[in-house]
Structure formats: structure tokens, C-alpha cells
Scaffold this motif. Sequence first.
Motif, PDB file in Angstrom:
ATOM      1  N   PRO A   1      -3.433  16.854 -11.189  1.00 39.56           N
ATOM      2  CA  PRO A   1      -2.509  15.933 -12.154  1.00 39.56           C
ATOM      3  C   PRO A   1      -1.519  15.051 -11.236  1.00 39.56           C
ATOM      4  O   PRO A   1      -1.302  14.218 -12.069  1.00 39.56           O
ATOM      5  CB  PRO A   1      -1.522  16.949 -12.850  1.00 39.56           C
ATOM      6  N   HIS A   2      -1.535  15.120 -10.141  1.00 41.87           N
ATOM      7  CA  HIS A   2      -0.655  14.352  -9.288  1.00 41.87           C
ATOM      8  C   HIS A   2      -0.778  12.881  -9.567  1.00 41.87           C
ATOM      9  O   HIS A   2       0.323  12.274 -10.089  1.00 41.87           O
ATOM     10  CB  HIS A   2      -0.696  14.539  -7.820  1.00 41.87           C
ATOM     11  N   HIS A   3      -1.780  12.203  -9.571  1.00 43.46           N
ATOM     12  CA  HIS A   3      -1.756  10.535  -9.742  1.00 43.46           C
ATOM     13  C   HIS A   3      -1.724  10.409 -11.118  1.00 43.46           C
ATOM     14  O   HIS A   3      -1.293   9.106 -11.530  1.00 43.46           O
ATOM     15  CB  HIS A   3      -3.050   9.957  -8.949  1.00 43.46           C
ATOM     16  N   GLU A   4      -2.343  11.079 -11.833  1.00 43.56           N
ATOM     17  CA  GLU A   4      -2.342  10.755 -13.481  1.00 43.56           C
ATOM     18  C   GLU A   4      -0.897  11.058 -13.898  1.00 43.56           C
ATOM     19  O   GLU A   4      -0.328   9.916 -14.662  1.00 43.56           O
ATOM     20  CB  GLU A   4      -2.965  11.765 -14.328  1.00 43.56           C
ATOM     21  N   ASN A   5      -0.022  11.699 -13.502  1.00 48.27           N
ATOM     22  CA  ASN A   5       1.429  12.005 -13.731  1.00 48.27           C
ATOM     23  C   ASN A   5       2.143  10.771 -13.162  1.00 48.27           C
ATOM     24  O   ASN A   5       3.101  10.306 -14.004  1.00 48.27           O
ATOM     25  CB  ASN A   5       1.868  13.430 -13.345  1.00 48.27           C
ATOM     26  N   GLU A   6       1.744  10.323 -12.011  1.00 53.48           N
ATOM     27  CA  GLU A   6       2.449   9.239 -11.281  1.00 53.48           C
ATOM     28  C   GLU A   6       2.242   8.287 -12.078  1.00 53.48           C
ATOM     29  O   GLU A   6       3.230   7.393 -12.264  1.00 53.48           O
ATOM     30  CB  GLU A   6       1.936   9.485  -9.887  1.00 53.48           C
ATOM     31  N   ARG A   7       1.141   8.142 -12.576  1.00 53.10           N
ATOM     32  CA  ARG A   7       0.828   6.605 -13.120  1.00 53.10           C
ATOM     33  C   ARG A   7       1.419   6.662 -14.400  1.00 53.10           C
ATOM     34  O   ARG A   7       2.123   5.630 -14.691  1.00 53.10           O
ATOM     35  CB  ARG A   7      -0.631   6.614 -13.552  1.00 53.10           C
TER      36      ARG A   7
ATOM     37  N   GLU B   1       8.474  11.902  -7.262  1.00 47.92           N
ATOM     38  CA  GLU B   1       8.927  11.326  -5.776  1.00 47.92           C
ATOM     39  C   GLU B   1       8.060  10.121  -5.525  1.00 47.92           C
ATOM     40  O   GLU B   1       8.532   9.024  -5.248  1.00 47.92           O
ATOM     41  CB  GLU B   1       8.730  12.460  -4.868  1.00 47.92           C
ATOM     42  N   CYS B   2       6.663  10.190  -5.869  1.00 45.54           N
ATOM     43  CA  CYS B   2       5.735   9.300  -5.460  1.00 45.54           C
ATOM     44  C   CYS B   2       5.860   7.984  -6.565  1.00 45.54           C
ATOM     45  O   CYS B   2       5.959   6.880  -6.009  1.00 45.54           O
ATOM     46  CB  CYS B   2       4.161   9.419  -5.582  1.00 45.54           C
ATOM     47  N   SER B   3       6.485   8.278  -7.765  1.00 46.02           N
ATOM     48  CA  SER B   3       6.606   7.041  -8.616  1.00 46.02           C
ATOM     49  C   SER B   3       8.027   6.170  -8.039  1.00 46.02           C
ATOM     50  O   SER B   3       8.241   4.938  -7.883  1.00 46.02           O
ATOM     51  CB  SER B   3       6.984   7.484 -10.012  1.00 46.02           C
TER      52      SER B   3
ATOM     53  N   ILE C   1       0.838  -1.226   0.143  1.00 51.52           N
ATOM     54  CA  ILE C   1       0.072  -0.169   0.095  1.00 51.52           C
ATOM     55  C   ILE C   1       0.964   1.172   0.074  1.00 51.52           C
ATOM     56  O   ILE C   1       1.956   1.318   0.663  1.00 51.52           O
ATOM     57  CB  ILE C   1      -0.962  -0.143   1.333  1.00 51.52           C
ATOM     58  N   TYR C   2       0.517   2.137  -0.872  1.00 51.64           N
ATOM     59  CA  TYR C   2       1.395   3.546  -0.798  1.00 51.64           C
ATOM     60  C   TYR C   2       0.227   4.791  -0.547  1.00 51.64           C
ATOM     61  O   TYR C   2      -0.980   4.655  -1.303  1.00 51.64           O
ATOM     62  CB  TYR C   2       1.974   3.701  -2.167  1.00 51.64           C
ATOM     63  N   GLY C   3       0.599   5.519   0.242  1.00 53.92           N
ATOM     64  CA  GLY C   3      -0.318   6.807   0.651  1.00 53.92           C
ATOM     65  C   GLY C   3       0.453   7.946   0.264  1.00 53.92           C
ATOM     66  O   GLY C   3       1.533   8.200   0.895  1.00 53.92           O
ATOM     67  N   CYS C   4      -0.148   8.814  -0.328  1.00 48.88           N
ATOM     68  CA  CYS C   4       0.522  10.124  -0.596  1.00 48.88           C
ATOM     69  C   CYS C   4       0.522  10.870   0.906  1.00 48.88           C
ATOM     70  O   CYS C   4      -0.581  11.054   1.510  1.00 48.88           O
ATOM     71  CB  CYS C   4      -0.059  11.202  -1.629  1.00 48.88           C
ATOM     72  N   GLY C   5       1.369  11.105   1.320  1.00 47.48           N
ATOM     73  CA  GLY C   5       1.657  11.802   2.611  1.00 47.48           C
ATOM     74  C   GLY C   5       1.630  13.459   2.735  1.00 47.48           C
ATOM     75  O   GLY C   5       1.303  14.081   1.596  1.00 47.48           O
TER      76      GLY C   5
ATOM     77  N   GLN D   1       4.331   5.617   3.107  1.00 45.99           N
ATOM     78  CA  GLN D   1       3.951   7.043   2.929  1.00 45.99           C
ATOM     79  C   GLN D   1       4.714   8.022   2.955  1.00 45.99           C
ATOM     80  O   GLN D   1       5.701   8.361   3.684  1.00 45.99           O
ATOM     81  CB  GLN D   1       2.738   7.468   4.168  1.00 45.99           C
ATOM     82  N   ASN D   2       4.938   8.949   1.945  1.00 47.90           N
ATOM     83  CA  ASN D   2       5.919   9.874   1.607  1.00 47.90           C
ATOM     84  C   ASN D   2       5.811  10.971   2.419  1.00 47.90           C
ATOM     85  O   ASN D   2       4.905  11.557   2.754  1.00 47.90           O
ATOM     86  CB  ASN D   2       6.211  10.081  -0.098  1.00 47.90           C
ATOM     87  N   ILE D   3       6.843  11.857   2.561  1.00 49.22           N
ATOM     88  CA  ILE D   3       6.951  13.153   3.087  1.00 49.22           C
ATOM     89  C   ILE D   3       7.680  13.945   2.213  1.00 49.22           C
ATOM     90  O   ILE D   3       8.665  13.866   1.918  1.00 49.22           O
ATOM     91  CB  ILE D   3       7.884  12.953   4.529  1.00 49.22           C
TER      92      ILE D   3
END
Length: 472
Positions: free
Chosen positions: A252-258, A227-229, A33-37, A73-75
Motif C-alpha cells: 500500500p505504500h506508494h498507493e497511499n503516498e500518491r 513521511e514520503c509525501s 527524483i525521490y527514492g524510498c530509503g 532519499q528518506n530515512i
Amino acid sequence: MMTTKELPVINLFDTKTRKLQALKSSDGKSLRIYGCGPTVYRDAHVGNMRTFLLSDIVIRLAKYIGYEIRFIQNITDVGHMSEDFVEDKILAQAKAESKDPYEIAKIYEARFHTDLKLLNITPADKYPKASECIDLMHNLINELIKKDHAYVGSDNCVYFSAQTFPSYGAISGNRLDSLKPGHRFEYSEAGAKRFHADWALWKAAENRTQMIWNSPWGNGFPGWHVECSAMSLHYLNGFVDLHLGGIDLRFPHHENERAQSNCIIDKEAVALWLHGEHLLFEGRKMAKSSNNVVLVSDLIARNIDPLALRLCFLENRYRSQMDLSWDSLKAAHQLLQRWREKILIWQASDSMQSDEGEILISQIVADLCDDLDTPRALQKIRSIEKSQSISDGVKLEVFNKIDKLFGLDLFNPPNQSKNLPDHLNEILIQRQKARSEGNFSESDRLRDLLSENGIAVNDSKDGQTWNWLISD
Ligand code: AMP
Ligand code: ZN
């Protein structure tokens, strides 16, 4: 561990397919599991906390039914630009507070962890910081350049080439051909990008002197999305079973990460995208400009148990926009007290393992497995509490299990929560010490200080106890 085949299925609404989807472990070992922090430039508000609670609800449920979890979870401590794309949020705050940017990040990250603790939110296995993952990001960007998914612009920034990823927009429904030039969804120097919807993976330092790193493309700093990728693929071993975040991160964050992650591993990198809806406060969006940003510490200042906030969130479905108010928080506080008092009464009987209890619990688990229907589960819990036909022993057994799923600390004595903020705990310790040393004027001063912070202290022959004062 049990194999996933034997475990009850948790169905969650996947934002990309817009359907309920079973949460599965792709490696048969654990759920990854990954959660944006948080971006650690300010205190997280109660809206952020609603999103951070989402991972906790899923994780408690999955653990309860037997899954092993790996949660990252990222910081974000660098690269997240202000809404007008002019300045890095951390650097702007560092300037405002006349502090070093790393100190700003450290202060607000510590406060984030305190808030999670106050809300009984299960901590992640790791909280990687963007500033400490620069090499991971460099490797990912290099790989994207090699694969022709990214290029170095004339401004020495590295851009992702959006048109090389045909399914861009699948999560949010934003299609590349309908994203108009000039739509300001991404920072860039005009003219340096090949296509208006490309975004920066690496930004050239230009005049910036802080939080910059050497790179194959010159001094600079990472874009926010990369960073999230980099972190999810690295720390979750190349695949994400469940990715969480607030609804605003869809685009755009998750579209770009995907796009970035899929282009690295040449297949879908995330099996299920889960998004929590936003929280309003007394009917309005929380904003500094409207002066209605509420923090967990504001609840404590009003003598409301922080777990009342948790209960309010659970009373609402995560996928619905929710309106929080001081009245609903006070009502939740009272309900927690009532349950804690009832448990004290039920504890006069022994907890009873029974088929009846098992059935009641399995019905509650079924509600949670049905796309986290916490309001329906709470309705059941209320009727169990009030039932004339269920014995106290069975109620005790049910509430004991429920507490693991809901994290409400129901077995604390009424008016107490073990989650006292560190600074108040410290005052309690100092007061105890003052009393044991016979320094009564100091102990009285500390009692007053605690009272100002909403805590009443009682002295008995067994020592000092405390409870929250609740104001009207
Ligand atoms: P930030 O620290 O601003 O990057 O936000 C951290 C998380 O909180 C993100 O997942 C956001 O989507 C989420 N978030 C921001 N505002 C709200 C809100 N009002 N209600 C619920 N979640 C929010
Ligand atoms: Zn993210």
C-alpha cells in the motif's frame, strides 16, 4: 545546463501507466527524483541494495547525458510497523539490543551509508529522517483534514479517507471496492475508521512512551506512508519527476503516498513511478527465518569485491526477478579483475578520441536509455573488450566513459578497490604506523588480522600495498 529538449531521451517503464515513458524535467532545470530509503532497524541486505542501485543507474545515465539532478532519499526511523502491526520496527529492535531507539537508527543509518559507498552508489542530495520531519507531516495532515481527505477517528488517530480519492489503486491495480474488510494491510484499531481501507496518518500514542510527539490530535507518532509525501513535496519543491522503490512498495505504500500527495497539490504529484523487482538468493526469498540473508559485509568476508555485486545486478534487467548466487558473485569478481588487468595492458597505448569510440559509447548509452537495458550494454562491452579490430587506445577511451556510467572502478589496479570499509582501512593505517615505528610484532599481528578479513598486505620500498584475497 542544456535545455531538456536537446538531451537524449531516457525511456523508463512507468508502473502506473504500464508503458515506457520519457523521463522529463518538469521545471526545465533539474530532474527531481525521490527514492524510498531504508527503515534503519537492521543492516540492509543485498536485495535492498539492488533497489538502491536502481536510482544510481538512472542518475549516472542522466548526469552523463547532461541533466542536473536533485535526489532525495528518506530515512525511516519511526512509524514503520512490524509485519503483524504490533510494534514499531525501530522500537522492537531497540528493545532487542537494549539500546535507545535513536541510537539504533543512528547505527543502522551509518551502516547503510557505508554499504552505499562500497557499491559506489551516488549519494542523495539529502537524507531527511522521519523523526526530524514531524512538523512537515503535521502540516500535511492538517491540510488533508481541512480538505476533507482526512479525519480524526474516535481513537484519536488521524485517518486518510480512501474514498475521497477515486483513482486509488492506479499504480498497483488494487481497487478500493475489491480490498476486503479484514484484509490486514494497514494498522488500525477496529471500529475507529470510517472505511476499512482508510489508513492512519497519525497514530495516538496510547501506551507508547518512546518516539512520540505532541500534535494537534494529542501525543502520537506518524504513520509510515505520510513521511514520503511530506518529504518529497517539501524537498523537491512540490513535484516529483521520478519516484523509485522496490516492487513490494507499490501497495500500500506508494498507493497511499500518491493519494496523500495528489490531494495536497490537486494534481498528479509524481510523473513516473519506477519499481525494481526483487532479488532472490540461491533460488529463495531472503529471510531471517530461512537463514539466508546476505549482507555486503558477507561478501567482504568471503573476499569478494563488493563491486562484483554491482556487476551482477547490472547483468540483469531491473524489472526481472533475479537470482543471485555465490558462484555468480565469484564470476563477476573475476570479470572485474580481468577488465582491470586488460586496462593495465591497454594503458601502454594513449587513450584515443575517435569517431569509432563515440559510436560505440552512443550505442551503449542508447541501451541504457531503453529502459535501462544494462545486460545488452554489458554484452556490447564484452565484445569491445575482445574485438581484434578495435585498437587498444579506442578500448581505453570507451572503458573510461563506461566506468562513469557503470561505476565499477575499472581503473583501479587489479585486486584493489578504493572502497575498503572504514574499519579495515583503519587497521591498514595502524599497521603502517606500527611499521614506521619499528613495532614489527604489532605490524605482524595486524597483517594476520587483515588476512582474516580477506586482505593480503605487501610491503615494498614505496610502502604498504594491499589486495583482496579470493577464496574458492
Ligand atoms: P526496507 O528497509 O525494508 O524498507 O526496504 C528498503 C528497500 O528495499 C525498499 O525499496 C524495498 O522495496 C526493497 N527491497 C526489500 N527486499 C528486497 C529484495 N529482496 N530485493 C530487492 N529489493 C528489496
Ligand atoms: Zn516511501
